[in-house]
Scaffold this motif. Sequence first.
Motif, PDB file in Angstrom:
ATOM      1  N   ASN A 187      -5.632  14.070  10.836  1.00  0.00           N
ATOM      2  CA  ASN A 187      -6.062  12.840  11.481  1.00  0.00           C
ATOM      3  C   ASN A 187      -5.989  11.694  10.473  1.00  0.00           C
ATOM      4  N   ALA A 188      -5.136  10.732  10.732  1.00  0.00           N
ATOM      5  CA  ALA A 188      -4.926   9.619   9.796  1.00  0.00           C
ATOM      6  C   ALA A 188      -5.061   8.302  10.546  1.00  0.00           C
ATOM      7  N   GLU A 189      -6.300   7.870  10.757  1.00  0.00           N
ATOM      8  CA  GLU A 189      -6.544   6.611  11.453  1.00  0.00           C
ATOM      9  C   GLU A 189      -6.095   5.448  10.577  1.00  0.00           C
ATOM     10  N   ARG A 190      -5.223   4.613  11.112  1.00  0.00           N
ATOM     11  CA  ARG A 190      -4.691   3.494  10.345  1.00  0.00           C
ATOM     12  C   ARG A 190      -5.660   2.324  10.417  1.00  0.00           C
ATOM     13  N   LYS A 191      -6.780   2.468   9.728  1.00  0.00           N
ATOM     14  CA  LYS A 191      -7.758   1.392   9.704  1.00  0.00           C
ATOM     15  C   LYS A 191      -8.486   1.415   8.366  1.00  0.00           C
ATOM     16  N   ALA A 204     -10.502   4.346   6.305  1.00  0.00           N
ATOM     17  CA  ALA A 204      -9.931   5.641   6.673  1.00  0.00           C
ATOM     18  C   ALA A 204      -8.587   5.791   5.962  1.00  0.00           C
ATOM     19  N   ALA A 205      -7.519   6.057   6.716  1.00  0.00           N
ATOM     20  CA  ALA A 205      -6.233   6.348   6.083  1.00  0.00           C
ATOM     21  C   ALA A 205      -5.696   5.182   5.261  1.00  0.00           C
ATOM     22  N   LEU A 206      -5.992   3.946   5.663  1.00  0.00           N
ATOM     23  CA  LEU A 206      -5.508   2.803   4.889  1.00  0.00           C
ATOM     24  C   LEU A 206      -6.109   2.771   3.490  1.00  0.00           C
ATOM     25  N   ASP A 207      -7.213   3.476   3.297  1.00  0.00           N
ATOM     26  CA  ASP A 207      -7.831   3.571   1.976  1.00  0.00           C
ATOM     27  C   ASP A 207      -7.783   4.999   1.435  1.00  0.00           C
ATOM     28  N   GLY A 208      -6.890   5.818   1.985  1.00  0.00           N
ATOM     29  CA  GLY A 208      -6.690   7.161   1.459  1.00  0.00           C
ATOM     30  C   GLY A 208      -7.656   8.206   1.968  1.00  0.00           C
ATOM     31  N   ASN A 209      -8.510   7.855   2.939  1.00  0.00           N
ATOM     32  CA  ASN A 209      -9.487   8.810   3.462  1.00  0.00           C
ATOM     33  C   ASN A 209      -8.971   9.391   4.775  1.00  0.00           C
ATOM     34  N   ILE A 210      -8.267  10.495   4.654  1.00  0.00           N
ATOM     35  CA  ILE A 210      -7.625  11.139   5.795  1.00  0.00           C
ATOM     36  C   ILE A 210      -8.492  12.293   6.282  1.00  0.00           C
ATOM     37  N   GLY A 211      -8.537  12.471   7.599  1.00  0.00           N
ATOM     38  CA  GLY A 211      -9.285  13.573   8.181  1.00  0.00           C
ATOM     39  C   GLY A 211     -10.215  13.093   9.276  1.00  0.00           C
ATOM     40  N   SER A 212     -10.723  14.038  10.052  1.00  0.00           N
ATOM     41  CA  SER A 212     -11.642  13.736  11.151  1.00  0.00           C
ATOM     42  C   SER A 212     -13.075  13.707  10.643  1.00  0.00           C
TER      43      SER A 212
END
Length: 444
Positions: A260-264, A267-275
Amino acid sequence: MLVAAAALLLGGGGLAAVATTALAGDAAPEAADGHQRHSAVVAATLSCPDVGERLREVPRSAQLQVSKGLAALDRQVHDAYHAMMGGTDSGTLLPRLRQQRDRTIGTIVTAIAKDAERPEYLTTLSGCTTKPGQPGQPAQQARNRGQGRPGGPSPADFVDITTVRPNADAPPFAAPQGRDATTGTFTTECGRNEEGHFNSDNVIVTPGVRNGAHHTHDYVGNTSTDGFSTDRSLAASGTTCRNGDQSTYYWPVLRRLDQNAERKPGAALDGNIGSVLTPATVTLTFRGSQAGTVQAMPRFLRVITGDAKAFTNGTQNANASWSCTGFEDRQLKDRYPLCPNGSQVVRTFAFQNCWDGRGTDSANHRAHVAFSDRNGNCPDTFRRIPQLVERVTYDVPPGTGFAVDSFPEQLRKPVTDHGDFINVMPDALMNTAVNCINTGRRCR
């Protein structure tokens, strides 16, 4: 397809470190636990002096400018870290980053100097270095073993809790005890963030800024908290707490390391990937002191425990505590626990229990509060206040498939775990809590 980013590690003989990351869309092998195994290893990160930690005085007139400056410094490190992971050589990257930080620190110094002594000492903090992502592990060795995930954590960040010796024999993990101890407790029930109150703001350190934390926070209690909250807005807000406690309680989310890589932001925009994992339980308890009675906290007192940048700052302010249900006499500071079947991961946040008796905050957001010694004695001139202890449990997937959110360059290390608290209890409720604690009762 793989991209290799080489970064020169300063010191230690100039070791060349390689960080290998899988591009979006690449297939990753599946591990035995059912999660995709990343072939990447982050072997280096950026380490920059923490300007916010070194602030001694920030006049009210400079607060917003300083907040924006600190946020800009974090964005610069964020961008430089991702550039390094994308292949930019550190010989090019570090001088450019220093120039950016020089300019931003200059604006902070100028803003403070308008109404306070010029903090010239801050101008020495612009230089950054690179740092091994896994101390003691040669980068090539880690790469050959295929260890790590893009942005962290590393398998070396986990340990089987059953192999850890008991080590939690003092408060807050053991209740205050002794002739002078105040043994009462006051528990406030505020839910598990079932409402989904999340943001990546940092209202204590960088108020007036969006995405000041570069990681996502879980909130319970006050329902309005974000980066633009004020004492007035917090006092006017609703709460998830059953007893009317309007306080703000928050901490970085824990994530399941799936795809899960929310582009916000956060989250993923800051390297924090996962649910995001919803806590199984959240317990918020105020406790007494080994040394005697406690007094009421002032309303709007702001307290931070732990250090979100402890991986690069060092452990002076680190206060992470990880464990498993059934094993809470064993607390981990810099490792995630691998729990037996049926046992939950536990995060414990113990907050400072001494207050300077003056302000509700300080320039570096730490100097106005302190921890007592093992006997409950506060530093000279400080006063004993109730100690907030937060206990948060999670059902996590087996194995190493979880991690806490962090600033990107902190590589989601467990040592960076931290908690934040703003006391917005109505005075009458705080007085009730203090009375319960000082008279040895257990109240809710």
